[in-house]
Design an enzyme around this catalytic site. Sequence first.
Site, mmCIF file in Angstrom:
data_model
loop_
_atom_site.group_PDB
_atom_site.id
_atom_site.type_symbol
_atom_site.label_atom_id
_atom_site.label_comp_id
_atom_site.label_asym_id
_atom_site.label_seq_id
_atom_site.Cartn_x
_atom_site.Cartn_y
_atom_site.Cartn_z
ATOM 1 N N GLU A 264 23.492 -8.616 -49.184
ATOM 2 C CA GLU A 264 23.132 -9.721 -48.299
ATOM 3 C C GLU A 264 22.990 -10.945 -49.181
ATOM 4 O O GLU A 264 22.183 -10.964 -50.113
ATOM 5 C CB GLU A 264 21.823 -9.429 -47.570
ATOM 6 C CG GLU A 264 21.440 -10.544 -46.615
ATOM 7 C CD GLU A 264 19.946 -10.696 -46.477
ATOM 8 O OE1 GLU A 264 19.454 -11.832 -46.678
ATOM 9 O OE2 GLU A 264 19.274 -9.687 -46.187
ATOM 10 N N CYS A 299 16.285 -16.066 -45.973
ATOM 11 C CA CYS A 299 17.746 -16.052 -45.845
ATOM 12 C C CYS A 299 18.193 -16.520 -44.476
ATOM 13 O O CYS A 299 19.364 -16.818 -44.275
ATOM 14 C CB CYS A 299 18.280 -14.661 -46.147
ATOM 15 S SG CYS A 299 17.398 -13.341 -45.290
#
Length: 524
Positions: A264, A299
């Site tokens: 990720e 994020c």
Amino acid sequence: MQVAGEMIIGGKALTGKEGTIKAIDPSRNAEIEPAFGLASAADLEQAAQLADAAFDPYRNTSLEVRAKFLETIADRIMDLGPALIERAMQETGLPQARLEGERGRTVNQLKLFAKVVRDGRFQSATLDSALPERTPPRPDLRLRKIGLGPVAVFGASNFPLAFSVAGGDTASALAAGCPVIVKAHSAHLGTSELVGKAVAKAVEESGLPAGVFSMIIGSGQTVGQALVSHPAIKAVGFTGSRAGGLALMKTAAERKEPIPVYAEMSSINPVFLLPGALANDKLPQAFADSLTMGAGQFCTNPGLLIGIKGDKLQAFVDATAGTIGAKAASTMLTPGIHKAYLSGVKNLAGVDGVQQVAAGQGTEAPCAAQAFLYQVPAKKFLADDKLEGEIFGPTSLLVVAEDEAELLAVANHVEGQLTGAVHATADDRDLAARLLPILERKVGRILFNGFGTGVEVAHAMVHGGPFPSTSDSRTTSVGASAIDRFLRPVSYQDVPSYLLPTSLADDNPEKLPRIVNGDLVWNA
């Protein structure tokens, strides 16, 4: 439990001999005792060999034993009490309430995967009966999914608990029947040690092979790369920068046996402000709160806003300038993250055509981030790829489109993202209907009238997306489906009944849901 500067290899706490490192208190920009020893090549080799030896015994334990093990990890983490939160606060600068919430999330996702293991659906048990009378005859075929093998997990900087030693990657890999070797993040070494020892204690209490879990300390460029290169490792879970993820992907692809890296990486999470929604006077405050939450170190932080030029958008900008202006600067996780943030803001502000429209309160405190909002015409944004770069912190860029067509052009232009948000009302239905299919191609999670910060740990959650937000858009790192990353299917043809795994036995002793000759059969 005291922090001793130790790592864990096969259930044993030890101090590395390849130099030392200390965690840093970002609120003071000062080192924290004790020093942690770095892992040697021999330490890594021992952890890998133990994990390899543990794989078959561990994956062949009963579902109940595996589920109870995950629950025991959760219990041992809670047993750490205030000491865990206090150390995490010292190492991250994050407030107590945030870390207590993150601990709850960590424990809850372990319990979620215990439930996933118990219900057994993750195995995809499938039976196709033999048809000897058919021409040609069909053999007896059975299928289940098993773990890939030992998994290397890299702790994330911004979540010292939920995406770290016992976080989602570790929980889902263990649920899949895979031993785990964690490379602890250098930003929260003491927190990692405490949690690592809690996991090791759960391994021992559950009667599992010691190699089911290890935690090593060292540089990502040396120990981390060596871990990914080791032939015993069969998959990688990573949360971090695009550069870090790409480096691990390159190493994994160049191995004699390439392995998957579930990384990720960067995301700027576009937020589309459709005209009808701009009448919502609560929207500026909601955006400012999302932008500055956790000093913007998420994020899913809203790093990009897109709206259509006009009085409504200008009113939003004016109100947002006030809400951001009231925001105090916040301590960032590490000096390195703070330095990168300042550099990113400086670069953005220096691009021709980019205008600052809002600024939060400044400070002289070390590692503290001031919030900013900039804006740029859509034509400039579409022509300059540098404006798509992630700034990890509380800064966002507003892209001003001339009309609906240009707003849709921006949507088509952006890279793959973790989230995409749309603020709209019924009056925006036609534009939203044209925008939605574009977002389906671009993001992993689509939100309406909200912001991506805050990722629910649930069965329907997707925390992933097209590259470069992740390395594999088919997967998620949060939610029940995260287990799928660490599984592969195995088909059994005409295997004698006395050798079949219990999940594929005729009498289904574990009472699993199965597909039998194309039909879903429950508990039979």
